[in-house]
Enzyme design. Structure first.
Site, short mmCIF file in Angstrom:
data_model
loop_
_atom_site.label_atom_id
_atom_site.label_comp_id
_atom_site.label_asym_id
_atom_site.label_seq_id
_atom_site.Cartn_x
_atom_site.Cartn_y
_atom_site.Cartn_z
N LYS A 160 2.69 37.01 87.38
CA LYS A 160 2.82 35.28 87.62
C LYS A 160 2.29 35.16 89.07
CE LYS A 160 4.47 35.52 83.72
NZ LYS A 160 5.64 35.44 82.94
C1 PLP Z 1 6.47 35.37 81.81
C2 PLP Z 1 6.85 34.36 80.96
C3 PLP Z 1 8.40 34.45 80.43
C4 PLP Z 1 9.41 35.63 80.76
O1 PLP Z 1 9.31 36.10 82.05
P1 PLP Z 1 9.84 37.46 82.24
O2 PLP Z 1 10.19 37.49 83.85
O3 PLP Z 1 8.56 38.38 81.93
O4 PLP Z 1 11.19 37.96 81.71
C5 PLP Z 1 8.91 33.38 79.72
N1 PLP Z 1 8.25 32.47 79.58
C6 PLP Z 1 6.87 32.14 79.91
C7 PLP Z 1 5.94 31.25 79.58
C8 PLP Z 1 6.10 33.29 80.61
O5 PLP Z 1 4.71 33.33 81.04
#
Ligand code: PLP
Length: 403
Positions: free
Chosen positions: A190
């Site tokens: 992210k």
């Molecule tokens: C990455 C992501 C998640 C989950 O986040 P984590 O920190 O990996 O648990 C949920 N929804 C979307 C759209 C994501 O890209």
């Protein structure tokens, strides 16, 4: 002999010496968890996105679970969620015994719309719907204002994992102008990384308190909130220093100070990260526009300034006569990582068995064509052109029948 160019993954964290120093400082300090760096990260994050309250937790997935709990969602309830998303956006409903009902997405943007949400709400029965998870896919924004106007009684949870740094008008995603909770992930892929981690933003002090309580086993330490006066206080009326209470169970979904230190150091560069992503996206748009009728960059959805978490190309693999898997393998051999975001969640075996979903044709049409190309701030000049020419080579070779 020439050195092969570095492998370009589809996404990558951007960690500098200041980040490393910030983590090292916490490691030498008094608090590895539940310390001041978590508070500082929450404050800095809230400031960065204009959120009234921000609660850090151990992952975005944990954050979605906390949001469901804080909203009181449980068995018999429905949570409407678009099907083109990561598993966690739907799984959070299952964690609390509720049922996800899947909404379709626009075939060209991958984003759900108020009309498609309305179709899913009608399918579920409006009075059963206790939350809508609005997934800001690729860093575009779902029209949350329109949803809030149509469904004033249904809380909206923004899954903003892709949209840190995106804005709608002058308002940053995370300000929660029309939502109960906005969830971000700080997973390394992210825009801002903490290793693992999540941040929940909310405008509501009641939700803020619940999110913090459920994040830490459901524990209450404030004496004025003790239910059991006899256990919580001594004969002179002083609170017992060891005592805490649990009105309802929670989880250990805390973020450590080690993770928070990385997140805090990174959040200061959010503006630079997003600016670079937007620059690279413009390069992709130009380069992909020269690739013929069957390849193009994802169109920009109206109504927001996207943060471009992913650089998605829409490719008509059928018309080109080459399988997506073949193209991905050829690109990997050429040092380029790609990914597909996402296989529609309602088609996962578990949800095929447990949720009755009609065909969602927009999602299928989007899924068949999408391919996420490398996009991260440390990409250098020439990387985008290299990706796009290798993509054209991978496609131009035609089908090999193995994809
Ligand atoms: C990455 C992501 C998640 C989950 O986040 P984590 O920190 O990996 O648990 C949920 N929804 C979307 C759209 C994501 O890209």
């Amino acid at each position: 002999m020439s050195v092969p160019p570095p492998f370009l993954p589809y996404g990558r964290q951007c960690v500098d010496d200041a980040d490393v120093a910030a983590v090292a400082e916490v490691l030498r300090g008094d608090f590895l968890t539940t310390g001041p760096t978590v508070d500082a990260f929450e404050t800095a994050f809230a400031t960065a996105v204009g959120a009234p309250h921000a609660v850090a937790c151990s992952s975005g997935t944990a954050g979605l679970h906390l949001a469901m709990m804080a909203l009181g969602i449980g068995p018999g309830d429905v949570v409407v969620v678009p099907t083109v998303t990561f598993l966690a956006s739907a799984n959070c409903a299952v964690y609390v015994g509720a049922e996800p009902v899947f909404a379709d997405v626009d075939a060209e943007t991958g984003l759900t719309t108020p009309a498609l949400i309305a179709e899913a709400v009608a399918r579920a029965g409006r009075d059963r719907v206790k939350a809508i998870v609005a997934v800001h896919l690729n860093g575009h924004c779902v029209d949350v204002a329109a949803l809030a106007e149509t469904y004033p009684e249904i809380p909206i949870v923004e899954d903003a994992c892709h949209a840190l740094g995106a804005t709608v008008g002058d308002v940053a995603v995370g300000a929660c102008a029309h939502s109960a909770v906005t969830m971000f992930s700080t997973h390394p892929v992210k825009t801002v990384a903490s290793g693992e981690g999540g941040v929940l933003c909310t405008p509501d002090p009641v939700l803020d308190e619940r999110l913090r309580r459920y994040r830490n086993h459901g524990m209450v330490r404030e004496p004025d909130r003790f239910e059991d006066r006899a256990a919580g206080f001594d004969a002179s009326g002083e609170p017992n220093p060891w005592y805490y209470e649990m009105p309802e169970p929670g989880y250990n979904y805390r973020l450590s100070d080690i993770h928070a230190a990385l997140g805090l150091s990174q959040i200061g560069r959010l503006g630079a990260f997003v600016a670079r992503r937007r620059e690279l996206r413009r390069e992709y748009e130009a380069a992909l526009s020269r690739c013929g009728p069957h390849v193009r960059a994802l169109v920009t959805a109206p109504g927001c300034d996207p943060s471009w978490h992913l650089s998605v190309a829409l490719i008509d693999f059928v018309a080109l006569g080459v399988a997506r898997g073949t193209v991905m393998r050829r690109l990997r051999e050429a040092g380029i990582g790609t990914q597909v975001h996402y296989f529609p969640v309602h088609r996962q075996p578990y949800y095929r068995r447990t949720v009755d979903t009609p065909p969602l044709v927009g999602a299928d049409a989007y899924y068949e064509r999408c391919l996420s190309l490398p996009l991260f701030p440390a990409m250098v000049d020439g990387d985008v052109d290299r990706v796009v020419s290798e993509l054209m080579r991978a496609i131009g070779n035609g089908g090999d029948g193995t994809g």
